[in-house]
Design a protein around this motif. Structure first.
Motif, short mmCIF file in Angstrom:
data_model
loop_
_atom_site.label_atom_id
_atom_site.label_comp_id
_atom_site.label_asym_id
_atom_site.label_seq_id
_atom_site.Cartn_x
_atom_site.Cartn_y
_atom_site.Cartn_z
N UNK A 157 0.83 -1.21 0.00
CA UNK A 157 0.00 0.00 0.00
C UNK A 157 0.86 1.26 0.00
N UNK A 158 1.95 1.26 0.77
CA UNK A 158 2.75 2.48 0.93
C UNK A 158 3.53 2.83 -0.32
N UNK A 159 4.01 1.85 -1.07
CA UNK A 159 4.82 2.16 -2.25
C UNK A 159 4.06 2.96 -3.31
N UNK A 160 2.90 2.48 -3.79
CA UNK A 160 2.19 3.31 -4.78
C UNK A 160 1.66 4.61 -4.18
N UNK A 161 1.26 4.58 -2.89
CA UNK A 161 0.77 5.81 -2.27
C UNK A 161 1.90 6.84 -2.16
N UNK A 162 3.09 6.38 -1.79
CA UNK A 162 4.22 7.29 -1.72
C UNK A 162 4.59 7.85 -3.08
N UNK A 163 4.55 6.99 -4.12
CA UNK A 163 4.84 7.47 -5.48
C UNK A 163 3.81 8.53 -5.90
#
Length: 302
Positions: A80-86
């Protein structure tokens, strides 16, 4: 002899470095010997304290279920954090103020709050506002806290990685008529992945370790929490800490090793293959289709 970054050491500096290295390793060996002797004097090296780890009960009842919950929470948070951070990292670079400012506020807000507080607030929110059961609630709270904090950190990593690329990349994309969105998705992001990868992996390692905060404060049955139950049953506190520490080291080592392999693979894929085509095979091709002119002789490089 000098380098771009530093002066190469001379004979005296080399001897001094060797001497300091020898002294360091001697002191390290003495420290490890002192630790070993102290553990022996305190009875921490008795086989009875380590014997439970040679049986399947300690692993199947405590450690493996705890490791499974750790991997589950860390995996969900990463996904969840990887695409949200991108998304937030790119949004902070938007030309539109109504996109850039809210994204910056969200990133700076959640990056400034300790992840433990985010877990506690998330747990309280799920208690008061949802019907999530008490057994699943710690997992939800841990994942929520990890996602909110690490997505904001990853957003800054993504933004820094994109900004580190030469401006000529963007200028060349605009020169051939690409819009900003096309430039970002087809040129800037693919090239910045290898730049961002070491920092991203470091943050993923942090995610794995921060799952232990949920076990301390929320009763989440992750690896470190399972260790405390095991130590209470077998009275082997020090031994259990050492075994769990080794598990964490091996887990994060596997993650960093995979990331290093992926980084090398990405770097190799970006290099030119150096393929050559004979001139007679290229006859009739449009030079624009092959990216430039032809060689003058047979076997000329395209």
């Amino acid at each position: 002899m000098t380098s771009v970054l530093y002066d190469a050491p001379g004979p005296r500096a080399k001897r001094r470095n060797v001497l300091l290295s020898v002294v360091f390793f001697v002191l390290l060996a003495l420290f490890l010997w002192w630790v070993w002797q102290t553990m022996g004097d305190k009875g921490q090296l008795k086989w009875a304290l380590w014997q439970p780890f040679t049986t399947s009960d300690a692993w199947t009842t405590y450690l493996l279920p705890g490791l499974g919950d750790t991997l589950k929470a860390a995996g969900l948070a990463m996904v969840i954090a990887l695409p949200l951070g991108a998304f937030f990292g790119i949004a902070r670079m938007s030309d539109h103020r109504w996109v850039r400012v809210p994204a910056g506020v969200v990133v700076e807000f959640f990056r400034s709050i300790p992840v433990l507080l985010l877990m506690l607030f998330a747990n309280e929110f799920y208690v008061r506002s949802t019907n999530i059961g008490s057994e699943e609630r710690p997992l939800y709270a841990v994942v929520t806290g990890l996602v909110l904090y690490n997505a904001s950190v990853l957003a800054e990593i993504v933004r820094a990685g994109i900004l580190s690329l030469p401006k000529g990349q963007t200028e060349a994309a605009h020169a051939i008529g690409l819009r900003k969105g096309q430039t970002m998705t087809t040129i800037l992001l693919p090239q910045s992945v290898t730049v961002m990868l070491p920092a991203i992996v470091s943050q993923l390692v942090v995610i794995v370790k921060d799952t232990a905060l949920g076990g301390v404060m929320l009763g989440f049955t992750e690896l470190l929490n399972a260790r405390s139950t095991l130590a209470a049953n077998y009275a082997n506190v020090v031994a259990s800490f050492i075994v769990v520490g080794i598990i964490y080291i091996l887990l994060n080592l596997a993650l960093t090793t995979f990331a290093s392999w992926l980084e090398r693979r990405l770097r190799r894929s970006k290099k030119s293959t150096g393929a050559t085509v004979a001139l007679e095979d290229a006859t009739g091709l449009n030079p624009a289709q092959v990216g430039g002119g032809f060689g003058t002789g047979a076997g000329g490089t395209i």
